[in-house]
Design an enzyme around this catalytic site. Structure first.
Site, mmCIF file in Angstrom:
data_model
loop_
_atom_site.group_PDB
_atom_site.id
_atom_site.type_symbol
_atom_site.label_atom_id
_atom_site.label_comp_id
_atom_site.label_asym_id
_atom_site.label_seq_id
_atom_site.Cartn_x
_atom_site.Cartn_y
_atom_site.Cartn_z
ATOM 1 N N ASP A 10 0.858 -1.203 0.000
ATOM 2 C CA ASP A 10 0.000 0.000 0.000
ATOM 3 C C ASP A 10 0.894 1.253 0.000
ATOM 4 O O ASP A 10 0.881 2.026 0.940
ATOM 5 C CB ASP A 10 -0.932 -0.006 1.225
ATOM 6 C CG ASP A 10 -0.204 -0.087 2.569
ATOM 7 O OD1 ASP A 10 0.977 -0.519 2.603
ATOM 8 O OD2 ASP A 10 -0.801 0.301 3.592
ATOM 9 N N HIS A 241 9.620 -0.173 9.148
ATOM 10 C CA HIS A 241 8.620 -1.256 9.084
ATOM 11 C C HIS A 241 8.822 -2.155 7.849
ATOM 12 O O HIS A 241 9.365 -3.246 7.941
ATOM 13 C CB HIS A 241 7.209 -0.666 9.075
ATOM 14 C CG HIS A 241 6.861 0.102 10.300
ATOM 15 N ND1 HIS A 241 6.932 -0.440 11.568
ATOM 16 C CD2 HIS A 241 6.429 1.383 10.482
ATOM 17 C CE1 HIS A 241 6.550 0.462 12.469
ATOM 18 N NE2 HIS A 241 6.244 1.581 11.830
#
Ligand code: RIB
Ligand code: CA
Length: 317
Positions: A10, A241
């Site tokens: 995303d 992340h």
């Protein structure tokens, strides 16, 4: 032989950082990007995936657009406040020239895994809707994937949306519970480790200084994201992340893992929480009984990971 890698993403600033890391690592062969809502709406995620590949001169890598909302619940919104309204840190890049393939992400995932039995590393770094749809579409992928490496969840620490939930799992907890229960070789690279790896301003400046246009691109897109971390976490750097999932695929010895069954809470104040059976032995049956064990990263050699990321991005064209 490099590992065939399929990233479900995303993008998203850290997604872009992960994709560029993968593209510049000889251990990995990026065979596709599938897109999902999360940091941005799915149409924007697709545009950004195409933009990143075009920036890297890799228009040969196919992009397939995925789900626009979670399996069972309405879409609550996207994370523009974290990644900017364009998902790439308000860098306002020109529209991509290429287009996504004419196939939904879940079908693309199934086709890619079935065509390459035992060879594809599937790496979701956004909400898990496409992956759950793919498993339901063709459960054979469970036995034909090489491994699944997920950026998401928090097994031993608080979440980042609220004390219970990490953003990718919170985005579609029903899908996540399907994916964690599917019975494939799965490793979770969650907040337990990704928040231990901080790229501070000095690191990002050094990256730009030493590298070429890829390093400069990463420096540019991280300005807004860095500011978010400063405002919300009081941190002079950003949490690493999505690049950490790529690091795991390159070199799993960077991490230490624990193993056990995982459930995802789908309702209530802790919806989106990844709750692991860390004991394994019980006197009675419960909702974790029979869950296939998964590996969860709980420790990381952050220094070595940061050095690896720097090395690959600095060497990138
Ligand atoms: O919680 C971190 C995750 O949420 C990352 O994948 C980031 O890109 C966002 O999607
Ligand atoms: Ca992401």
């Amino acid at each position: 032989m490099p590992k065939k890698l399929l990233i479900d993403t995303d993008p998203g600033v850290d997604d872009a950082m992960a994709i560029l890391f993968a593209l510049n690592s000889p251990e990995l062969d990026l065979v596709g990007l599938t897109t999902i809502y999360g940091n941005v709406y799915v149409e924007q995620a697709t545009e950004n995936a195409l933009r990143i590949l075009e920036f890297a001169g890799r228009r040969d890598v196919p992009v397939a657009q995925g789900a626009a909302k979670p399996l069972l619940t309405p879409l609550e919104g996207v994370a523009h406040f974290v990644h900017g309204s364009d998902g790439l840190g308000e860098t306002r890049q020109p529209p991509p020239t290429g287009e996504a393939v004419d196939q939904p992400a879940a079908e693309f995932i199934v086709e890619t895994i079935i065509a390459n039995p035992g060879e594809v590393t599937l790496m979701p770094v956004g909400p898990l809707t496409n992956i759950a749809i793919a498993v339901e579409l063709d459960p054979r992928i469970v036995d034909n994937v090489a491994q699944v490496v997920i950026m998401g969840g928090a097994a031993t620490v608080n979440g980042n949306v609220n004390p219970a939930a990490e953003a990718n799992i919170w985005g579609d907890p029903h899908a996540a519970d399907i994916v964690f229960g599917a019975g494939w070789p799965l490793t979770m690279v969650g907040l337990d480790v990704t928040m231990q790896i901080v790229m501070d301003a000095t690191y990002l400046d050094a990256l730009k200084e030493a590298g070429g246009r890829t390093a400069a691109y990463i420096h540019d897109i991280t300005r807004f994201y860095l500011d978010f971390h400063r405002r919300i976490h009081g941190l002079g750097g950003l949490h690493t992340h999505d690049p950490s999932a790529v690091a795991y695929a390159i070199d799993p010895t960077l991490f230490a893992t624990i193993r056990g069954g995982m459930r995802v809470l789908t309702e209530g104040i802790a919806a989106g929480m990844t709750l692991m059976d860390r004991r394994g032995e019980w006197y009675g049956e419960h909702a974790w009984t029979g869950r296939p064990p998964v590996d969860v990263c709980v420790e990381v050699d952050a220094e070595r990971l940061l050095a690896l990321y720097l090395e690959r991005i600095v060497a990138a064209p």
